[in-house]
Design a protein around this motif. Structure first.
Motif, mmCIF file in Angstrom:
data_model
loop_
_atom_site.group_PDB
_atom_site.id
_atom_site.type_symbol
_atom_site.label_atom_id
_atom_site.label_comp_id
_atom_site.label_asym_id
_atom_site.label_seq_id
_atom_site.Cartn_x
_atom_site.Cartn_y
_atom_site.Cartn_z
ATOM 1 N N HIS A 100 47.504 -43.666 -5.083
ATOM 2 C CA HIS A 100 47.963 -43.565 -3.686
ATOM 3 C C HIS A 100 47.102 -42.511 -3.000
ATOM 4 N N SER A 143 53.920 -40.752 0.776
ATOM 5 C CA SER A 143 54.494 -42.004 0.279
ATOM 6 C C SER A 143 56.014 -42.013 0.403
ATOM 7 N N HIS A 144 56.556 -43.192 0.710
ATOM 8 C CA HIS A 144 58.003 -43.407 0.619
ATOM 9 C C HIS A 144 58.292 -44.353 -0.548
ATOM 10 N N ASN A 155 56.250 -45.819 -3.047
ATOM 11 C CA ASN A 155 55.741 -45.470 -4.387
ATOM 12 C C ASN A 155 56.418 -44.219 -4.934
ATOM 13 N N PRO A 162 49.769 -48.754 -3.333
ATOM 14 C CA PRO A 162 50.045 -49.502 -2.101
ATOM 15 C C PRO A 162 48.912 -50.492 -1.848
ATOM 16 N N TRP A 166 44.405 -53.397 2.792
ATOM 17 C CA TRP A 166 43.532 -54.510 3.186
ATOM 18 C C TRP A 166 43.464 -55.565 2.088
ATOM 19 N N THR A 172 53.791 -53.270 -0.406
ATOM 20 C CA THR A 172 53.097 -53.843 0.754
ATOM 21 C C THR A 172 53.887 -53.580 2.030
ATOM 22 N N GLY A 212 53.657 -55.760 4.519
ATOM 23 C CA GLY A 212 54.092 -57.103 4.885
ATOM 24 C C GLY A 212 55.268 -57.572 4.037
ATOM 25 N N PHE A 253 52.789 -63.389 3.038
ATOM 26 C CA PHE A 253 51.783 -63.816 2.059
ATOM 27 C C PHE A 253 51.858 -65.310 1.768
ATOM 28 N N THR A 299 57.717 -52.585 3.196
ATOM 29 C CA THR A 299 57.980 -51.151 3.065
ATOM 30 C C THR A 299 57.972 -50.428 4.416
HETATM 31 C C1 LIG Z 1 44.447 -48.589 5.165
HETATM 32 C C2 LIG Z 1 45.704 -49.384 4.931
HETATM 33 C C3 LIG Z 1 45.618 -50.754 4.707
HETATM 34 C C4 LIG Z 1 46.784 -51.508 4.486
HETATM 35 N N1 LIG Z 1 46.669 -52.846 4.225
HETATM 36 C C5 LIG Z 1 47.782 -53.594 4.001
HETATM 37 C C6 LIG Z 1 47.670 -54.992 3.700
HETATM 38 O O1 LIG Z 1 46.586 -55.544 3.626
HETATM 39 N N2 LIG Z 1 48.811 -55.699 3.496
HETATM 40 C C7 LIG Z 1 50.049 -55.113 3.570
HETATM 41 O O2 LIG Z 1 51.053 -55.803 3.379
HETATM 42 N N3 LIG Z 1 50.179 -53.772 3.822
HETATM 43 C C8 LIG Z 1 49.080 -53.012 4.043
HETATM 44 N N4 LIG Z 1 49.190 -51.663 4.287
HETATM 45 C C9 LIG Z 1 50.538 -51.055 4.240
HETATM 46 C C10 LIG Z 1 50.785 -50.344 2.904
HETATM 47 O O3 LIG Z 1 50.660 -51.241 1.824
HETATM 48 C C11 LIG Z 1 52.170 -49.701 2.916
HETATM 49 O O4 LIG Z 1 52.165 -48.719 3.918
HETATM 50 C C12 LIG Z 1 52.499 -49.072 1.566
HETATM 51 O O5 LIG Z 1 52.617 -50.073 0.583
HETATM 52 C C13 LIG Z 1 53.787 -48.275 1.619
HETATM 53 O O6 LIG Z 1 53.919 -47.554 0.411
HETATM 54 P P1 LIG Z 1 54.115 -45.961 0.416
HETATM 55 O O7 LIG Z 1 55.386 -45.673 1.187
HETATM 56 O O8 LIG Z 1 54.201 -45.565 -1.009
HETATM 57 O O9 LIG Z 1 52.904 -45.371 1.116
HETATM 58 C C14 LIG Z 1 48.055 -50.886 4.505
HETATM 59 C C15 LIG Z 1 48.131 -49.501 4.759
HETATM 60 C C16 LIG Z 1 46.986 -48.755 4.959
HETATM 61 C C17 LIG Z 1 47.097 -47.278 5.209
#
Ligand SMILES: Cc1cc2nc3c(=O)[nH]c(=O)nc-3n(C[C@H](O)[C@H](O)[C@H](O)COP(=O)(O)O)c2cc1C
Length: 176
Positions: free
Chosen positions: A8, A14-15, A17, A64, A67, A106, A108, A113, A148
């Motif tokens: 990460h 993070s929330h 993870n 996470p 892209w 993710t 999304g 997907f 998420t």
């Molecule tokens: C640079 C970047 C690219 C991302 N690309 C995607 C993506 O392609 N598809 C998606 O569903 N989420 C995407 N996200 C959202 C992250 O997956 C999401 O914020 C993360 O899984 C949340 O987990 P966390 O709370 O542990 O950070 C992206 C976030 C960032 C910062």
């Protein structure tokens, strides 16, 4: 032993993870390697990573989605650590028979997907699945925490409990 390779870029923000790691923190026989904290300058200690992998029966790649792929340090870890002559190639079988679980969060939702306007989730998994299989590992059904961005904390906690249960089930099954 279960080895969590955790990538990460901003673990302190993070929330999702973070909740997952909190819930598995009490399990025995788990080692978590947080790549962005171990290697902030991206200089990966390949020998240390390979030694950790050798100790593991189940390897988890937790990160996470970024892209539609892994964060860059996760990709670099794969490039450096899964080396020719060790992970693959003639006579190389360091990872053979170990299990691999992809645990991804993710932004999304799962419908994001669906095949159609976006590549399907199974399609996105293919480069990692192919990598695992090429190294002789067993690819387990992935664990995905979707939505998420909009999940409340209660939902994140419930999903994190599922994650913990997946690892517990694996431990029970592997210990007979
Ligand atoms: C640079 C970047 C690219 C991302 N690309 C995607 C993506 O392609 N598809 C998606 O569903 N989420 C995407 N996200 C959202 C992250 O997956 C999401 O914020 C993360 O899984 C949340 O987990 P966390 O709370 O542990 O950070 C992206 C976030 C960032 C910062």
């Amino acid at each position: 032993m279960i080895l969590i390779i955790y990538a990460h870029p901003y673990p302190q923000h993070s929330h999702a993870n973070k909740r997952m790691l909190e819930h598995i923190g009490t399990l025995e026989g788990i080692e978590v390697r947080s790549l962005y904290e171990l290697y902030p300058d991206f200089t990966i200690d390949t020998a240390a990573e390979q030694a950790a992998l050798e100790r593991a029966d189940l390897v988890v790649w937790q990160h996470p989605m970024q892209w539609y792929s892994t964060p860059p340090l996760m990709k670099l870890w794969i490039d450096k650590v899964l080396a020719h002559g060790w992970a693959y190639g003639h006579g190389a079988h360091a990872l053979k028979g170990k299990s691999l679980l992809w645990a991804v969060t993710t932004g999304g939702g799962d419908r994001h997907f669906d095949i159609g306007s976006h590549p399907g989730f199974d399609v996105l998994a293919q480069p990692l699945q192919a990598t695992a299989l090429y190294c002789g590992m067993k690819w387990l059904p992935p664990f995905a925490m979707h939505c998420t961005f909009i999940c409340d904390d209660e939902t994140l906690q419930a999903q994190a409990r599922h994650y913990r249960q997946r690892l517990l089930d694996w431990q029970e099954a592997s210990h007979g």
